[in-house]
Design a protein around this motif. Structure first.
Motif, PDB file in Angstrom:
ATOM      1  N   UNK A  10       0.811  -1.215   0.000  1.00 49.37           N
ATOM      2  CA  UNK A  10       0.000   0.000   0.000  1.00 49.37           C
ATOM      3  C   UNK A  10       0.843   1.263   0.000  1.00 49.37           C
ATOM      4  N   UNK A  11       2.117   1.129   0.306  1.00 53.07           N
ATOM      5  CA  UNK A  11       2.997   2.281   0.403  1.00 53.07           C
ATOM      6  C   UNK A  11       3.170   2.788   1.816  1.00 53.07           C
ATOM      7  N   UNK A  12       2.419   2.234   2.751  1.00 52.10           N
ATOM      8  CA  UNK A  12       2.533   2.652   4.147  1.00 52.10           C
ATOM      9  C   UNK A  12       3.896   2.236   4.702  1.00 52.10           C
ATOM     10  N   UNK A  13       4.611   3.197   5.259  1.00 53.41           N
ATOM     11  CA  UNK A  13       5.949   2.954   5.791  1.00 53.41           C
ATOM     12  C   UNK A  13       5.851   2.379   7.203  1.00 53.41           C
ATOM     13  N   UNK A  14       6.557   1.267   7.443  1.00 48.77           N
ATOM     14  CA  UNK A  14       6.586   0.735   8.805  1.00 48.77           C
ATOM     15  C   UNK A  14       7.965   0.883   9.446  1.00 48.77           C
ATOM     16  N   UNK A  15       8.979   1.186   8.634  1.00 50.69           N
ATOM     17  CA  UNK A  15      10.299   1.443   9.194  1.00 50.69           C
ATOM     18  C   UNK A  15      11.164   2.112   8.141  1.00 50.69           C
ATOM     19  N   UNK A  16      12.070   2.999   8.584  1.00 49.56           N
ATOM     20  CA  UNK A  16      12.900   3.710   7.627  1.00 49.56           C
ATOM     21  C   UNK A  16      14.189   4.181   8.273  1.00 49.56           C
ATOM     22  N   UNK A  17      15.281   4.008   7.538  1.00 50.90           N
ATOM     23  CA  UNK A  17      16.578   4.544   7.937  1.00 50.90           C
ATOM     24  C   UNK A  17      17.218   5.228   6.736  1.00 50.90           C
ATOM     25  N   UNK A  18      16.405   5.915   5.951  1.00 55.96           N
ATOM     26  CA  UNK A  18      16.921   6.666   4.821  1.00 55.96           C
ATOM     27  C   UNK A  18      17.685   7.876   5.349  1.00 55.96           C
ATOM     28  N   UNK A  19      18.929   8.020   4.909  1.00 57.59           N
ATOM     29  CA  UNK A  19      19.747   9.136   5.362  1.00 57.59           C
ATOM     30  C   UNK A  19      20.426   8.901   6.695  1.00 57.59           C
ATOM     31  N   UNK A  20      20.132   7.789   7.332  1.00 61.88           N
ATOM     32  CA  UNK A  20      20.764   7.447   8.618  1.00 61.88           C
ATOM     33  C   UNK A  20      21.131   5.972   8.580  1.00 61.88           C
ATOM     34  N   UNK A  21      22.123   5.605   7.779  1.00 58.49           N
ATOM     35  CA  UNK A  21      22.455   4.186   7.579  1.00 58.49           C
ATOM     36  C   UNK A  21      22.823   3.482   8.874  1.00 58.49           C
ATOM     37  N   UNK A  22      22.563   2.172   8.876  1.00 59.91           N
ATOM     38  CA  UNK A  22      22.839   1.347  10.054  1.00 59.91           C
ATOM     39  C   UNK A  22      23.535   0.064   9.624  1.00 59.91           C
ATOM     40  N   UNK A  23      24.252  -0.548  10.586  1.00 65.47           N
ATOM     41  CA  UNK A  23      24.840  -1.861  10.370  1.00 65.47           C
ATOM     42  C   UNK A  23      23.838  -2.926  10.781  1.00 65.47           C
ATOM     43  N   UNK A  24      23.680  -3.949   9.937  1.00 66.73           N
ATOM     44  CA  UNK A  24      22.827  -5.092  10.250  1.00 66.73           C
ATOM     45  C   UNK A  24      23.640  -6.376  10.193  1.00 66.73           C
ATOM     46  N   UNK A  25      23.417  -7.226  11.168  1.00 69.39           N
ATOM     47  CA  UNK A  25      23.970  -8.570  11.165  1.00 69.39           C
ATOM     48  C   UNK A  25      22.946  -9.459  10.474  1.00 69.39           C
ATOM     49  N   UNK A  26      23.206  -9.883   9.245  1.00 68.19           N
ATOM     50  CA  UNK A  26      22.190 -10.525   8.416  1.00 68.19           C
ATOM     51  C   UNK A  26      21.577 -11.797   8.996  1.00 68.19           C
ATOM     52  N   UNK A  27      22.315 -12.648   9.725  1.00 64.43           N
ATOM     53  CA  UNK A  27      21.659 -13.850  10.262  1.00 64.43           C
ATOM     54  C   UNK A  27      20.469 -13.547  11.167  1.00 64.43           C
ATOM     55  N   UNK A  28      20.370 -12.323  11.701  1.00 62.23           N
ATOM     56  CA  UNK A  28      19.261 -11.984  12.580  1.00 62.23           C
ATOM     57  C   UNK A  28      18.056 -11.413  11.867  1.00 62.23           C
ATOM     58  N   UNK A  29      18.086 -11.340  10.531  1.00 62.44           N
ATOM     59  CA  UNK A  29      17.000 -10.714   9.780  1.00 62.44           C
ATOM     60  C   UNK A  29      16.142 -11.759   9.061  1.00 62.44           C
ATOM     61  N   UNK A  30      14.994 -11.316   8.573  1.00 63.67           N
ATOM     62  CA  UNK A  30      14.100 -12.263   7.891  1.00 63.67           C
ATOM     63  C   UNK A  30      14.725 -12.758   6.593  1.00 63.67           C
ATOM     64  N   UNK A  31      14.290 -13.918   6.177  1.00 66.62           N
ATOM     65  CA  UNK A  31      14.882 -14.637   5.060  1.00 66.62           C
ATOM     66  C   UNK A  31      14.912 -13.827   3.769  1.00 66.62           C
ATOM     67  N   UNK A  32      13.822 -13.141   3.454  1.00 67.35           N
ATOM     68  CA  UNK A  32      13.741 -12.388   2.214  1.00 67.35           C
ATOM     69  C   UNK A  32      14.747 -11.260   2.136  1.00 67.35           C
ATOM     70  N   UNK A  33      14.950 -10.569   3.256  1.00 62.51           N
ATOM     71  CA  UNK A  33      15.924  -9.484   3.300  1.00 62.51           C
ATOM     72  C   UNK A  33      17.338 -10.044   3.185  1.00 62.51           C
ATOM     73  N   UNK A  34      17.616 -11.121   3.922  1.00 60.79           N
ATOM     74  CA  UNK A  34      18.951 -11.721   3.915  1.00 60.79           C
ATOM     75  C   UNK A  34      19.350 -12.190   2.520  1.00 60.79           C
TER      76      UNK A  34
END
Length: 311
Positions: free
Chosen positions: A148-172
């Protein structure tokens, strides 16, 4: 809302059900989650419809102006935009098999195995660096929305480090389709620029996302992520000298099913992978430049750190 917390919790989803007792003392049983196979077909139809009826600002990426911000903008194919190329003609697909056990759905779920899910990804700019594996750490700008375009989370302009094993399968899995940017440039005002970073979008069915969780506002909701991959680093989660990517022995992207010594600790969290009493670090060789080799003392084709017969 913090994506790292949400995505990690999505991997270990638990449910709290309220049981209502009637006058006869009986209780209402918990409602099991929907069939994974049913939701997969439904989500794929939703995503395809979206991709067929929307386009992105591909012309701006093809001929960027000096002030172009390299943000992806999605719009509907209609009116003056009726001749635009739809997303469905520009995305690529990876088929990912998912089982109910992957989603930790609990005893109430009907067991299903290897249900195919289509992960759609759009590469607006591939990137000029290297691609991460699904078990590395990544430095990203991102935005997560529902279809629908509804934003549920955003880090545009404020990059972050992610440890990929802790994220959902599709993102990883999806972020491995992009490459990092070039050398980090300091702007002189406390900010930094990473030229040539990988930019695109992921269209993720709920079986590769939150499934019956409600991070987007409702359960069984497909996800859309805008991705800007700036940098990555290989992880060594247990500090044993073997990078986590090499601890995935069967190469299936699932670190939890690689447990050489059967001690309930997967290799990427186990400092003695073969359980022979000698630490993994002492059974490998690392030279002054950080290059790792894996001795096989008895010549049986199994490196010492995975072979309990050699010490």
């Amino acid at each position: 809302m913090n994506i790292k917390r949400i995505l990690f919790l999505a991997l270990i989803v638990t449910f709290v059900y309220s049981c209502k007792k009637d006058d006869g003392g009986s209780s209402i049983p918990p409602t099991p989650p929907r069939l994974l196979s049913e939701v997969a077909v439904e989500n794929d139809a939703e995503i395809k419809t979206f991709l067929e009826t929307h386009f992105y600002n591909y012309e701006a990426f093809e001929n960027p102006t000096e002030d172009f911000d390299y943000r992806i903008v999605i719009d509907t194919i209609a009116g003056v935009n009726s001749e635009k190329t739809p997303l469905i003609d520009q995305v690529k697909i990876e088929v990912v098999k998912v089982s109910t056990s992957d989603l930790r759905l609990g005893a109430e779920a009907i067991v299903e195995t290897d249900i195919p899910h289509n992960l759609y990804y759009l590469i607006a700019r591939e990137g000029e660096g290297v691609s991460p594996t699904s078990v590395d750490s990544v430095y990203v700008n991102y935005q997560g929305t529902a279809l629908s375009g509804d934003i549920f989370d955003s880090q545009i302009g404020a990059p972050v480090w992610f440890d990929l094993p802790g994220l959902v399968n599709g993102f990883r899995k999806g972020i491995t389709k992009f490459k990092t940017g070039g050398e980090v440039q300091e702007n002189g005002d406390g900010t930094y620029t990473v030229p040539g970073s990988g930019i695109g979008m992921l269209f993720i069915p709920s079986g590769l996302g939150y499934f019956n969780g409600s991070a987007t506002g409702k359960s069984y909701d497909p996800l859309v992520f805008e991705i800007n991959l700036l940098a990555m680093k290989s992880s060594d989660h247990d500090g044993d000298g073997v990078i986590t990517a090499l601890e995935d022995l069967d190469g299936d992207g699932d670190l939890f099913n690689d447990d050489t010594d059967g001690d309930k600790f997967p290799n990427y969290m186990d400092k003695d992978d073969d359980g022979d009493g000698v630490s993994t670090r002492d059974e490998i060789e690392i030279d002054a430049e950080g290059n790792v080799t894996f001795p096989d003392t008895d010549g049986d084709g199994i490196p010492d750190y995975l072979d309990a017969d050699t010490k």
